[in-house]
Scaffold this motif. Structure first.
Motif, PDB file in Angstrom:
ATOM      1  N   TRP A   1      41.567  27.758  18.514  1.00 28.23           N
ATOM      2  CA  TRP A   1      42.303  28.544  19.523  1.00 28.23           C
ATOM      3  C   TRP A   1      42.457  30.046  18.658  1.00 28.23           C
ATOM      4  O   TRP A   1      43.142  29.980  17.415  1.00 28.23           O
ATOM      5  CB  TRP A   1      43.285  28.324  20.456  1.00 28.23           C
ATOM      6  N   GLN A   2      42.388  31.278  19.153  1.00 33.76           N
ATOM      7  CA  GLN A   2      42.824  32.421  18.548  1.00 33.76           C
ATOM      8  C   GLN A   2      44.365  32.718  18.897  1.00 33.76           C
ATOM      9  O   GLN A   2      45.232  33.154  18.006  1.00 33.76           O
ATOM     10  CB  GLN A   2      42.237  33.642  18.797  1.00 33.76           C
TER      11      GLN A   2
ATOM     12  N   LEU B   1      40.217  39.847  26.771  1.00 33.49           N
ATOM     13  CA  LEU B   1      39.306  38.652  27.010  1.00 33.49           C
ATOM     14  C   LEU B   1      37.883  38.668  27.207  1.00 33.49           C
ATOM     15  O   LEU B   1      36.998  37.752  27.476  1.00 33.49           O
ATOM     16  CB  LEU B   1      39.851  37.678  28.217  1.00 33.49           C
TER      17      LEU B   1
ATOM     18  N   SER C   1      33.520  29.601  20.929  1.00 31.28           N
ATOM     19  CA  SER C   1      34.106  30.596  20.152  1.00 31.28           C
ATOM     20  C   SER C   1      33.846  32.049  20.500  1.00 31.28           C
ATOM     21  O   SER C   1      32.579  32.300  20.728  1.00 31.28           O
ATOM     22  CB  SER C   1      34.224  30.304  18.748  1.00 31.28           C
ATOM     23  N   PRO C   2      34.645  32.723  20.432  1.00 27.90           N
ATOM     24  CA  PRO C   2      36.233  32.592  20.076  1.00 27.90           C
ATOM     25  C   PRO C   2      36.814  32.267  21.505  1.00 27.90           C
ATOM     26  O   PRO C   2      36.400  32.491  22.423  1.00 27.90           O
ATOM     27  CB  PRO C   2      36.618  33.997  19.846  1.00 27.90           C
ATOM     28  N   ILE C   3      37.921  31.508  21.223  1.00 29.53           N
ATOM     29  CA  ILE C   3      38.597  30.789  22.609  1.00 29.53           C
ATOM     30  C   ILE C   3      40.115  31.111  22.357  1.00 29.53           C
ATOM     31  O   ILE C   3      40.871  31.133  21.262  1.00 29.53           O
ATOM     32  CB  ILE C   3      38.461  29.026  22.301  1.00 29.53           C
ATOM     33  N   ARG C   4      40.601  31.457  23.480  1.00 27.44           N
ATOM     34  CA  ARG C   4      42.008  31.512  23.666  1.00 27.44           C
ATOM     35  C   ARG C   4      42.655  30.789  24.870  1.00 27.44           C
ATOM     36  O   ARG C   4      41.773  30.443  25.700  1.00 27.44           O
ATOM     37  CB  ARG C   4      42.581  33.191  24.150  1.00 27.44           C
TER      38      ARG C   4
ATOM     39  N   GLN D   1      35.360  39.199  25.388  1.00 24.07           N
ATOM     40  CA  GLN D   1      34.479  38.448  24.224  1.00 24.07           C
ATOM     41  C   GLN D   1      34.788  37.058  24.116  1.00 24.07           C
ATOM     42  O   GLN D   1      34.500  36.454  23.298  1.00 24.07           O
ATOM     43  CB  GLN D   1      34.379  39.235  23.066  1.00 24.07           C
ATOM     44  N   CYS D   2      35.732  36.425  25.048  1.00 23.68           N
ATOM     45  CA  CYS D   2      36.251  35.094  24.785  1.00 23.68           C
ATOM     46  C   CYS D   2      36.118  34.169  25.946  1.00 23.68           C
ATOM     47  O   CYS D   2      36.265  34.538  27.261  1.00 23.68           O
ATOM     48  CB  CYS D   2      37.989  35.450  24.477  1.00 23.68           C
ATOM     49  N   ASP D   3      36.191  32.658  25.608  1.00 19.15           N
ATOM     50  CA  ASP D   3      36.210  31.820  26.423  1.00 19.15           C
ATOM     51  C   ASP D   3      37.759  31.799  26.509  1.00 19.15           C
ATOM     52  O   ASP D   3      38.444  31.554  25.539  1.00 19.15           O
ATOM     53  CB  ASP D   3      35.610  30.514  26.030  1.00 19.15           C
ATOM     54  N   VAL D   4      38.105  31.071  27.614  1.00 20.86           N
ATOM     55  CA  VAL D   4      39.535  30.975  28.129  1.00 20.86           C
ATOM     56  C   VAL D   4      39.771  29.411  28.702  1.00 20.86           C
ATOM     57  O   VAL D   4      39.216  29.116  29.521  1.00 20.86           O
ATOM     58  CB  VAL D   4      40.266  31.836  29.002  1.00 20.86           C
TER      59      VAL D   4
END
Length: 279
Positions: free
Chosen positions: A145-146, A46, A115-118, A48-51
């Motif tokens: 979302w990924q 995570l 992005s990228p978003i999970r 490199q991601c926004d959650v």
């Protein structure tokens, strides 16, 4: 790993803020921070991601996501009682947690995310399925979302990953597996929660595919699947007669037997039927 950060144990947080779980909000708190960190790891790297997290409650999974290195977490919480506890977490992780007070069914979180978003959440039981269907059926695919890493009642999780011919196979399985790789990655007993629910829970990980497995119009496929499984005991020719005056011919053109029942039809068959009804 007895501690994942410098914040107090969740039982102390709940006691300090008077956060008894509310049945009306579908709340069951997961207090073991080792478990919440393990759930966070199921979402992958995570850093490199926004959650996006829905229904964080006192923040057990929130802390797990942050401790596991999430670039940033947006936590959407309807229960205002939980906001002070979440703000305490935000102070401990400066610049990495934003708390949005409101209803996840009406708020648009995308203006707060990059992005990228999970998505990772112990979803409130009373809105979990509705949110999942929304995330699986956007007008444009790939979605925002990924991946989705979501906790459900175990019977709901089993419906998401079910295969044709099983009692659990239905609308959720078709919608999820048409556009995602879906698998159960964890199961949790009732006693892991406060208060304990009546049944076990499970975490499902859904990874978005670049494109659906088989071509079909999303709206038509949804109508077909809803009609078929709303009367799953009936043969397809009866359950789907409202979709076309010559439904038996349409079924045969899609390679399906009019006497089949919905639970016998594989994903590819539903997509073929949706294409026939679109032409």
């Amino acid at each position: 790993m007895s501690r994942i950060d410098s914040l107090p144990p969740l039982r102390e947080v709940i006691a300090a803020h008077g956060l008894s779980a509310k049945k009306a909000l579908g709340q069951n708190f997961l207090l073991d921070l080792n478990l919440t960190a393990k759930i966070a790891r199921q979402a992958g790297d995570l850093s490199q991601c926004d959650v996006l997290e829905i229904g964080p409650g006192p923040g057990g999974l929130t802390r797990g996501l942050l401790a596991e290195g999430a670039r940033r977490v947006l936590a959407v919480e309807k229960d205002e009682r939980c906001l002070p506890a979440l703000e305490q977490i935000a102070r401990a992780y400066p610049g990495r947690l934003e708390v949005l007070a409101g209803d996840a069914l009406t708020l648009d979180p995308l203006v707060h995310l990059a992005s990228p978003i999970r998505v990772a959440a112990n979803l409130p039981y009373n809105i979990g399925t509705e949110l999942l269907v929304r995330w699986l059926t956007p007008q444009v695919w790939p979605p925002f979302w990924q991946s989705l890493t979501l906790m459900f009642q175990r019977e709901v999780a089993e419906r998401i990953v079910a295969q044709p011919g099983s009692k659990s196979y239905g609308r959720l399985a078709v919608l999820a597996q048409w556009r995602c790789d879906a698998r159960i990655v964890m199961t949790l007993p009732p006693e892991a929660f406060t208060p304990p629910p009546k049944i076990s829970s499970a975490v499902v990980h859904l990874a978005a595919l670049p494109a659906p497995r088989y071509p079909a119009d999303s709206a038509v496929l949804q109508r077909v699947v809803a009609a078929a499984f709303n009367q799953r005991r009936k043969m397809l020719r009866s359950a789907l007669k409202g979709l076309s005056p010559d439904i038996e011919e349409v079924l045969r053109a899609a390679g399906l037997a009019p006497t089949d029942r919905a639970e016998q039809v594989p994903l590819e068959g539903f997509c073929a039927l949706a294409r026939e009804l679109t032409d």
